[in-house]
Design an enzyme around this catalytic site. Structure first.
Site, PDB file in Angstrom:
ATOM      1  N   THR A 138       0.846  -1.201   0.000  1.00 26.54           N
ATOM      2  CA  THR A 138       0.000   0.000   0.000  1.00 26.54           C
ATOM      3  C   THR A 138       0.878   1.246   0.000  1.00 26.54           C
ATOM      4  O   THR A 138       1.879   1.306   0.711  1.00 26.54           O
ATOM      5  CB  THR A 138      -0.884   0.008   1.265  1.00 26.54           C
ATOM      6  OG1 THR A 138      -1.621  -1.217   1.301  1.00 26.54           O
ATOM      7  CG2 THR A 138      -1.853   1.180   1.255  1.00 26.54           C
TER       8      THR A 138
ATOM      9  N   SER B 149       2.280   5.001  -2.409  1.00 27.11           N
ATOM     10  CA  SER B 149       2.603   5.496  -3.750  1.00 27.11           C
ATOM     11  C   SER B 149       3.594   4.569  -4.465  1.00 27.11           C
ATOM     12  O   SER B 149       3.468   4.346  -5.676  1.00 27.11           O
ATOM     13  CB  SER B 149       3.170   6.916  -3.657  1.00 27.11           C
ATOM     14  OG  SER B 149       4.327   6.945  -2.854  1.00 27.11           O
TER      15      SER B 149
ATOM     16  N   ASP C 269       8.646   3.394   5.196  1.00 24.19           N
ATOM     17  CA  ASP C 269       8.935   4.787   5.545  1.00 24.19           C
ATOM     18  C   ASP C 269      10.385   4.977   5.957  1.00 24.19           C
ATOM     19  O   ASP C 269      10.961   6.036   5.748  1.00 24.19           O
ATOM     20  CB  ASP C 269       8.001   5.235   6.668  1.00 24.19           C
ATOM     21  CG  ASP C 269       6.552   5.128   6.236  1.00 24.19           C
ATOM     22  OD1 ASP C 269       6.217   5.715   5.195  1.00 24.19           O
ATOM     23  OD2 ASP C 269       5.778   4.419   6.905  1.00 24.19           O
TER      24      ASP C 269
ATOM     25  N   GLU D  42      -0.278  -5.982   6.608  1.00 22.68           N
ATOM     26  CA  GLU D  42       1.065  -5.828   6.037  1.00 22.68           C
ATOM     27  C   GLU D  42       2.054  -6.794   6.694  1.00 22.68           C
ATOM     28  O   GLU D  42       2.833  -7.454   6.014  1.00 22.68           O
ATOM     29  CB  GLU D  42       1.553  -4.382   6.196  1.00 22.68           C
ATOM     30  CG  GLU D  42       0.814  -3.410   5.285  1.00 22.68           C
ATOM     31  CD  GLU D  42       1.357  -1.990   5.319  1.00 22.68           C
ATOM     32  OE1 GLU D  42       2.280  -1.714   6.100  1.00 22.68           O
ATOM     33  OE2 GLU D  42       0.848  -1.165   4.547  1.00 22.68           O
TER      34      GLU D  42
HETATM   35  C1  5RP Z   1       1.809   1.941   4.424  1.00 24.70           C
HETATM   36  C2  5RP Z   1       3.285   1.876   4.285  1.00 24.70           C
HETATM   37  C3  5RP Z   1       3.887   2.431   3.050  1.00 24.70           C
HETATM   38  O1  5RP Z   1       4.534   1.402   2.385  1.00 24.70           O
HETATM   39  C4  5RP Z   1       4.853   3.509   3.419  1.00 24.70           C
HETATM   40  O2  5RP Z   1       4.149   4.514   4.107  1.00 24.70           O
HETATM   41  C5  5RP Z   1       5.554   4.104   2.180  1.00 24.70           C
HETATM   42  O3  5RP Z   1       4.655   4.850   1.428  1.00 24.70           O
HETATM   43  P1  5RP Z   1       5.083   5.512   0.060  1.00 24.70           P
HETATM   44  O4  5RP Z   1       5.445   4.418  -0.887  1.00 24.70           O
HETATM   45  O5  5RP Z   1       3.841   6.273  -0.375  1.00 24.70           O
HETATM   46  O6  5RP Z   1       6.252   6.432   0.323  1.00 24.70           O
HETATM   47  O7  5RP Z   1       3.971   1.378   5.152  1.00 24.70           O
HETATM   48  O8  5RP Z   1       1.395   1.476   5.672  1.00 24.70           O
END
Ligand code: 5RP
Length: 226
Positions: free
Chosen positions: A27, A29, A86, A105
């Site tokens: 989940t 971008s 993140d 996840e």
């Molecule tokens: C969601 C997550 C996402 O993988 C994480 O926030 C990275 O997001 P993005 O690819 O939009 O930078 O852990 O729970």
């Protein structure tokens, strides 16, 4: 540039998927780039995969692209789970959970033969918690006791608000989310603390789960492997 780097890491991971695999979809971008790339391979090359989604959002996106999505309860293991993060440390510990489906996840990450993590180099950190608080899913009735418990262990933080800021964030399991900073604890110590804390449903530290990290940087993708 960062978005191109995210996309490049997603394209590299998508190129490693083979027909007949069961593929977990993350989940966010970066995970969205991967879903799109898998759909393109299905349309252009006839790639045949079964997917399972880590969130309602990614299930909807995959279905819109025409991918077969099966419910998580129908599977006992999966071949590859592919998701963003993140934060990533040099030993491949992750911080995840800016979305709201930590339970799914971590379940998919744990059930997969390979867990591919897609990032750009802005996600690399020395210590977990350097850039973000630790997301902690709590049972709704337990949040005050968990907060106090974690404050007694040096944590500072509070309940996450929803995106519009007019209420609380609620996960797909109906949990609330605490976002907490801990200044003086290693990711190992935090992982143990949060795994053992009563009232905590799940948390954002993913230790010993990632098998390959795909790091997009200035147009190239570097791989970090166990
Ligand atoms: C969601 C997550 C996402 O993988 C994480 O926030 C990275 O997001 P993005 O690819 O939009 O930078 O852990 O729970």
């Amino acid at each position: 540039m960062a978005d191109n780097d995210k996309k490049n890491s997603a394209l590299k991971a998508a190129s490693l998927v083979e027909s007949d695999m069961v593929v977990g979809l993350g989940t966010g971008s970066t995970a969205n780039y991967f879903i799109e790339a898998i759909a393109e391979r299905k349309n252009n090359e006839g790639l045949k995969v079964t997917t399972v989604a880590s969130s309602i959002v990614s299930a909807r996106i995959a279905k819109q692209y025409g991918l077969e999505v099966v419910a998580i309860e129908n599977l006992s293991s999966i071949d590859i789970y592919v998701d963003g993060a993140d934060e990533v440390t040099a030993d491949m510990t992750l911080l995840k959970g800016r979305g709201s489906d930590l339970v799914r996840e971590k379940l998919l990450a744990n059930a997969s033969q390979q867990f591919y993590v897609l990032v750009d180099d802005s996600k690399l950190v020395k210590n977990i918690g350097d850039n973000f608080p630790i997301p902690i899913e709590v049972m709704p009735f337990a949040w005050q006791m968990v907060l106090t418990d974690l404050e007694n262990s040096g944590g500072v933080g509070g309940l996450r608000e929803n995106a519009s800021g007019d209420g609380l964030a609620v996960t797909s399991h109906g949990s609330l989310v605490l976002d907490m900073h801990f200044n003086d604890k290693s990711s190992d110590e935090l992982n143990s603390l949060l795994n053992a804390a009563p009232g905590v449903v799940e948390h954002g530290i993913f230790a010993d789960l990632a098998t390959t990290v795909f790091i997009g940087k200035n147009g190239i993708v570097e791989l970090l492997k166990k």
